[in-house]
Scaffold this motif. Structure first.
Motif, mmCIF file in Angstrom:
data_model
loop_
_atom_site.group_PDB
_atom_site.id
_atom_site.type_symbol
_atom_site.label_atom_id
_atom_site.label_comp_id
_atom_site.label_asym_id
_atom_site.label_seq_id
_atom_site.Cartn_x
_atom_site.Cartn_y
_atom_site.Cartn_z
ATOM 1 N N THR A 63 52.141 37.943 48.664
ATOM 2 C CA THR A 63 51.844 36.900 48.261
ATOM 3 C C THR A 63 50.983 37.213 46.560
ATOM 4 O O THR A 63 50.509 38.306 46.810
ATOM 5 N N THR A 64 51.059 36.454 45.604
ATOM 6 C CA THR A 64 50.359 36.738 44.526
ATOM 7 C C THR A 64 49.824 35.445 44.039
ATOM 8 O O THR A 64 50.067 34.366 44.477
ATOM 9 N N GLY A 65 48.587 35.570 43.459
ATOM 10 C CA GLY A 65 47.931 34.301 42.977
ATOM 11 C C GLY A 65 47.048 34.491 41.898
ATOM 12 O O GLY A 65 46.800 35.473 41.491
ATOM 13 N N TYR A 66 46.253 33.277 41.583
ATOM 14 C CA TYR A 66 45.255 33.365 40.665
ATOM 15 C C TYR A 66 44.095 32.629 41.029
ATOM 16 O O TYR A 66 44.262 31.596 41.934
ATOM 17 N N SER A 67 42.861 32.883 40.763
ATOM 18 C CA SER A 67 41.594 32.418 41.091
ATOM 19 C C SER A 67 40.648 32.666 40.012
ATOM 20 O O SER A 67 40.545 33.498 39.190
ATOM 21 N N LYS A 68 39.391 31.808 40.048
ATOM 22 C CA LYS A 68 38.165 32.241 39.376
ATOM 23 C C LYS A 68 37.173 32.638 40.252
ATOM 24 O O LYS A 68 36.717 32.157 41.364
ATOM 25 N N ILE A 69 36.795 33.934 39.668
ATOM 26 C CA ILE A 69 35.833 34.493 40.511
ATOM 27 C C ILE A 69 34.547 35.181 39.816
ATOM 28 O O ILE A 69 34.936 35.792 38.657
ATOM 29 N N ALA A 70 33.469 34.620 39.994
ATOM 30 C CA ALA A 70 32.073 34.864 39.146
ATOM 31 C C ALA A 70 32.364 34.495 37.893
ATOM 32 O O ALA A 70 32.207 35.258 36.724
ATOM 33 N N ASP A 71 33.152 33.325 37.738
ATOM 34 C CA ASP A 71 33.490 32.773 36.338
ATOM 35 C C ASP A 71 34.252 33.555 35.427
ATOM 36 O O ASP A 71 34.190 33.707 34.253
ATOM 37 N N ARG A 72 35.019 34.348 36.058
ATOM 38 C CA ARG A 72 36.121 35.401 35.279
ATOM 39 C C ARG A 72 37.479 34.963 36.035
ATOM 40 O O ARG A 72 37.837 34.596 37.231
ATOM 41 N N HIS A 73 38.429 35.135 35.135
ATOM 42 C CA HIS A 73 39.908 35.128 35.675
ATOM 43 C C HIS A 73 40.195 36.223 36.531
ATOM 44 O O HIS A 73 39.934 37.456 36.372
ATOM 45 N N ARG A 215 33.266 31.887 46.049
ATOM 46 C CA ARG A 215 33.828 30.656 46.435
ATOM 47 C C ARG A 215 34.517 29.852 45.362
ATOM 48 O O ARG A 215 34.294 29.950 44.377
ATOM 49 N N GLY A 216 35.597 29.266 46.178
ATOM 50 C CA GLY A 216 36.484 28.631 44.791
ATOM 51 C C GLY A 216 38.006 28.258 45.323
ATOM 52 O O GLY A 216 38.235 28.865 46.469
ATOM 53 N N LEU A 217 38.733 27.708 44.561
ATOM 54 C CA LEU A 217 40.014 27.224 44.790
ATOM 55 C C LEU A 217 40.936 28.546 44.081
ATOM 56 O O LEU A 217 40.453 29.354 43.271
ATOM 57 N N SER A 218 42.070 28.575 44.699
ATOM 58 C CA SER A 218 42.857 29.610 44.485
ATOM 59 C C SER A 218 44.454 28.979 44.539
ATOM 60 O O SER A 218 44.686 28.265 45.324
ATOM 61 N N GLY A 219 45.315 29.404 43.644
ATOM 62 C CA GLY A 219 46.640 29.089 43.777
ATOM 63 C C GLY A 219 47.651 30.286 43.956
ATOM 64 O O GLY A 219 47.188 31.288 43.552
ATOM 65 N N THR A 220 48.599 29.861 44.932
ATOM 66 C CA THR A 220 49.226 31.239 45.420
ATOM 67 C C THR A 220 50.900 30.934 45.436
ATOM 68 O O THR A 220 51.345 29.659 45.417
#
Length: 228
Positions: A63-73, A215-220
């Motif tokens: 799996t690979t994905g994207y999220s925002k963590i600590a207001d960073r990409h 905490r937050g959303l992610s797309g995978t």
């Protein structure tokens, strides 16, 4: 007198109409209950179809994905595997690593990244698995660790400012495509919930990031290989 007779006639017609409607309603109800009683007992169905485990399978996935963590990409990389029961229920383990973009920290006068990972027990329910395109609903319960670390141009990690362990629950929904018999491609949206994060600067003790920074959303995007 004429009015009285007319009113009586209307009342009688009304009563007759009501009686006919009542009789018809009772007759329909009786027919419905009779038909229901003649049908065989309906089984209460579960994911195991009341017949125990009828089929076994399993798969592994990257799996690979994207999220925002600590207001960073942040980039996510991970994998998971599961034992498949009756094509619809998966039970296994999964893990995800993450690293954010570098940003200059004015207090430390250098570029730092947030990095870490988490993993744990993974369960999923697969709706209509034999359909070429279908849905899957996974949930992961486990733990992980996060660190605030100095990062070079090529993300060579150097000095660690602070680190911490955390608990995590991640739930999501995925659209799966049966590409070939032993491979599936999935696109997912997940929400990650963690315990409070309390990373602080060594010198001042001030917080580095918010408590809900992970905490937050992610797309995978996932590729799954196995016997489905």
């Amino acid at each position: 007198m004429k009015r009285s007779k007319t009113q009586k006639t209307i009342q009688q017609q009304s009563k007759t109409k009501i009686m006919k409607t009542t009789v018809l309603t009772i007759a329909l109800l009786f027919i419905g209950f009779s038909a229901f009683a003649q049908e065989p007992d309906q089984e209460f169905r579960t994911i195991f179809n009341n017949n125990g485990i009828r089929s076994n399978g399993g798969y592994g996935a990257v799996t690979t994905g994207y999220s925002k963590i600590a207001d960073r990409h942040a980039i996510l990389m991970g994998g998971h595997g599961a034992w498949l029961i009756n094509h619809q229920f998966g039970l296994g383990f999964g893990g995800t690593g993450f690293v954010t973009e570098r940003k200059t920290d004015t207090q430390l006068n250098d570029r730092y990244s947030v990095a870490g990972g988490y993993g744990g027990l993974r369960m999923e329910f697969i709706a209509m698995p034999n359909s070429p395109i279908h849905l899957s609903f996974p949930i992961l319960i486990g733990a992980g660790g996060v660190t605030y670390v100095e990062a070079g141009r090529d993300y060579e990690f150097a000095r660690e400012e602070d680190s911490q362990a955390f608990f995590v629950t991640e739930a999501g929904a995925e659209i799966e495509i049966n590409v070939i018999k032993f491979m599936r491609l999935s696109f997912g949206a997940h929400y990650r919930y963690t315990s409070d994060i309390d990373l602080t600067y060594l010198d001042t003790g001030a917080p580095i990031m918010d408590k809900d920074a992970l905490r937050g959303l992610s797309g995978t995007i996932s590729l799954k290989f196995g016997k489905f």
